[in-house]
Design a protein around this motif. Structure first.
Motif, PDB file in Angstrom:
ATOM      1  N   ILE A  17      -3.180  97.685  -0.190  1.00 51.88           N
ATOM      2  CA  ILE A  17      -4.247  96.951  -0.858  1.00 51.88           C
ATOM      3  C   ILE A  17      -4.177  97.388  -2.433  1.00 51.88           C
ATOM      4  N   GLY A  18      -3.514  98.541  -2.767  1.00 43.84           N
ATOM      5  CA  GLY A  18      -3.239  98.970  -4.184  1.00 43.84           C
ATOM      6  C   GLY A  18      -2.421  98.066  -4.718  1.00 43.84           C
ATOM      7  N   GLU A  19      -1.309  97.740  -3.843  1.00 47.77           N
ATOM      8  CA  GLU A  19      -0.150  96.914  -4.777  1.00 47.77           C
ATOM      9  C   GLU A  19      -0.572  95.480  -4.743  1.00 47.77           C
ATOM     10  N   MET A  20      -1.509  95.131  -3.755  1.00 46.85           N
ATOM     11  CA  MET A  20      -2.109  93.638  -4.065  1.00 46.85           C
ATOM     12  C   MET A  20      -3.191  93.631  -5.126  1.00 46.85           C
ATOM     13  N   ALA A  21      -3.894  94.588  -5.347  1.00 48.29           N
ATOM     14  CA  ALA A  21      -4.777  94.458  -6.547  1.00 48.29           C
ATOM     15  C   ALA A  21      -4.190  94.697  -7.668  1.00 48.29           C
ATOM     16  N   ARG A  22      -2.969  95.497  -8.120  1.00 45.27           N
ATOM     17  CA  ARG A  22      -2.243  95.463  -9.210  1.00 45.27           C
ATOM     18  C   ARG A  22      -1.517  94.003  -9.242  1.00 45.27           C
ATOM     19  N   LEU A  23      -0.953  93.489  -8.330  1.00 39.42           N
ATOM     20  CA  LEU A  23      -0.333  92.074  -8.482  1.00 39.42           C
ATOM     21  C   LEU A  23      -1.190  91.149  -8.976  1.00 39.42           C
ATOM     22  N   PHE A  24      -2.518  91.098  -8.605  1.00 35.22           N
ATOM     23  CA  PHE A  24      -3.393  90.122  -8.961  1.00 35.22           C
ATOM     24  C   PHE A  24      -4.300  90.779 -10.189  1.00 35.22           C
ATOM     25  N   HIS A  25      -4.110  91.527 -10.678  1.00 32.15           N
ATOM     26  CA  HIS A  25      -4.993  92.311 -11.650  1.00 32.15           C
ATOM     27  C   HIS A  25      -6.445  92.281 -11.377  1.00 32.15           C
ATOM     28  N   MET A  26      -6.448  93.054 -10.133  1.00 34.85           N
ATOM     29  CA  MET A  26      -7.953  93.040  -9.560  1.00 34.85           C
ATOM     30  C   MET A  26      -8.296  94.707  -9.330  1.00 34.85           C
ATOM     31  N   ASN A  27      -9.307  94.745  -8.987  1.00 34.13           N
ATOM     32  CA  ASN A  27     -10.061  95.919  -8.551  1.00 34.13           C
ATOM     33  C   ASN A  27      -9.788  96.192  -7.201  1.00 34.13           C
ATOM     34  N   ILE A  28      -9.582  97.385  -6.566  1.00 37.10           N
ATOM     35  CA  ILE A  28      -9.411  97.593  -5.057  1.00 37.10           C
ATOM     36  C   ILE A  28     -10.714  97.487  -4.446  1.00 37.10           C
ATOM     37  N   ARG A  29     -11.793  97.650  -5.099  1.00 39.66           N
ATOM     38  CA  ARG A  29     -13.285  97.453  -4.723  1.00 39.66           C
ATOM     39  C   ARG A  29     -13.530  95.870  -4.537  1.00 39.66           C
TER      40      ARG A  29
END
Length: 280
Positions: A17-29
């Motif tokens: 989930i952290g990698e996905m968030a970083r890849l799409f410039h999003m917050n994990i929440r």
């Protein structure tokens, strides 16, 4: 199978989930929230660790969510789209969103106009030649009126509330637009301690349709001074002497509006009020 083994197995590796968030410039929440709503669930959840993993298969869905959110489409509509994923559904979303945007544009244009009006009013008050009589030709102004006799001893705020309640006014329209009047007869008799009415000037941008009266178009002898209604008496005398010396006759009730007051500043020395007396 461990999380590490699962991430490296199969045709496509999974992302945390952290990698996905970083890849799409999003917050994990945000990703967790999308999971709760059911619009973007993880590809795999480890039953032992409860870690969430996403795959590249979900990139298109997330891109669609981000695109629609950038257009300010509500999440509920986005969820409905995925339930009925079809070009006509998307077209309907775009058309509804366009209507919403056009409505917001109209509202923002009205807000911009109201702000501009207040800026001009305040800047004019701050740069005025206080205590100087100025003749103005003023256009007709629409008002909401409460005809009631009162004095400075009465609580003006309670009268404003009465006016607001009687006409179901939005309190947001009051700043710098509340006025009181001294009747024409009292002006002629030189009596300035009693008022005949209280009113609110209604602008087109206020969107208020039940306007019930007007301040007439015409020539007004005006003066701005430092202070409030309590300080008005000598300035009424100033205007009336000007009209008498100029051979003019009073044509109606006065207009007395406090432009800068306690609603804008704690400094009493910066309060500004304008008096207007119509004449012919």
């Amino acid at each position: 199978m461990s999380d590490k083994d699962h991430k490296g197995s199969g045709k496509k590796a999974l992302l945390t989930i952290g990698e996905m968030a970083r890849l799409f410039h999003m917050n994990i929440r945000t990703l967790r929230y999308y999971n709760e709503l059911g619009i973007l669930k993880p590809e795999y959840v480890n039953p032992d660790t409860n870690y969430r993993y996403y795959s590249t298969n979900q990139f298109e869905r997330l891109n669609t969510i981000k695109y629609l959110r950038a257009l300010d489409v509500p999440l509920e509509k986005i969820s409905n789209f995925f339930d009925e994923k079809d070009v006509n559904t998307m077209l309907s979303i775009f058309m509804e969103q366009r209507e919403s945007v056009l409505k917001k544009q109209k509202q923002l244009a009205q807000i911009e106009k109201k702000i501009t009006n207040r800026i001009e009013q305040i800047e004019t008050a701050l740069s005025a030649s206080y205590g100087q009589v100025i003749v103005k030709y003023l256009p007709q102004r629409e008002i909401v009126l409460l005809e009631k006799k009162f004095t400075l001893a009465d609580d003006l705020e309670l009268l404003i509330r009465d006016l607001s309640k009687e006409h179901c006014l939005d309190d947001a329209i009051f700043l710098g637009k509340v006025g009181v009047s001294v009747s024409q007869q009292d002006l002629i008799e030189g009596q300035f301690t009693h008022f005949s009415s209280i009113f609110v000037v209604v602008e087109a941008e206020d969107g208020f349709k039940d306007k019930d009266n007007v301040l007439s178009e015409g020539s007004y002898a005006t003066v701005q001074y430092r202070g409030t209604h309590e300080d008005a008496s000598p300035y009424y005398t100033l205007l009336l002497n000007y009209l008498k010396d100029s051979g003019f006759q009073i044509k109606g009730d006065s207009v007395e509006i406090t432009i800068i007051d306690a609603g804008m500043t704690n400094d009493y020395n910066k309060f500004v009020t304008e008096l207007q007396i119509p004449f012919q």
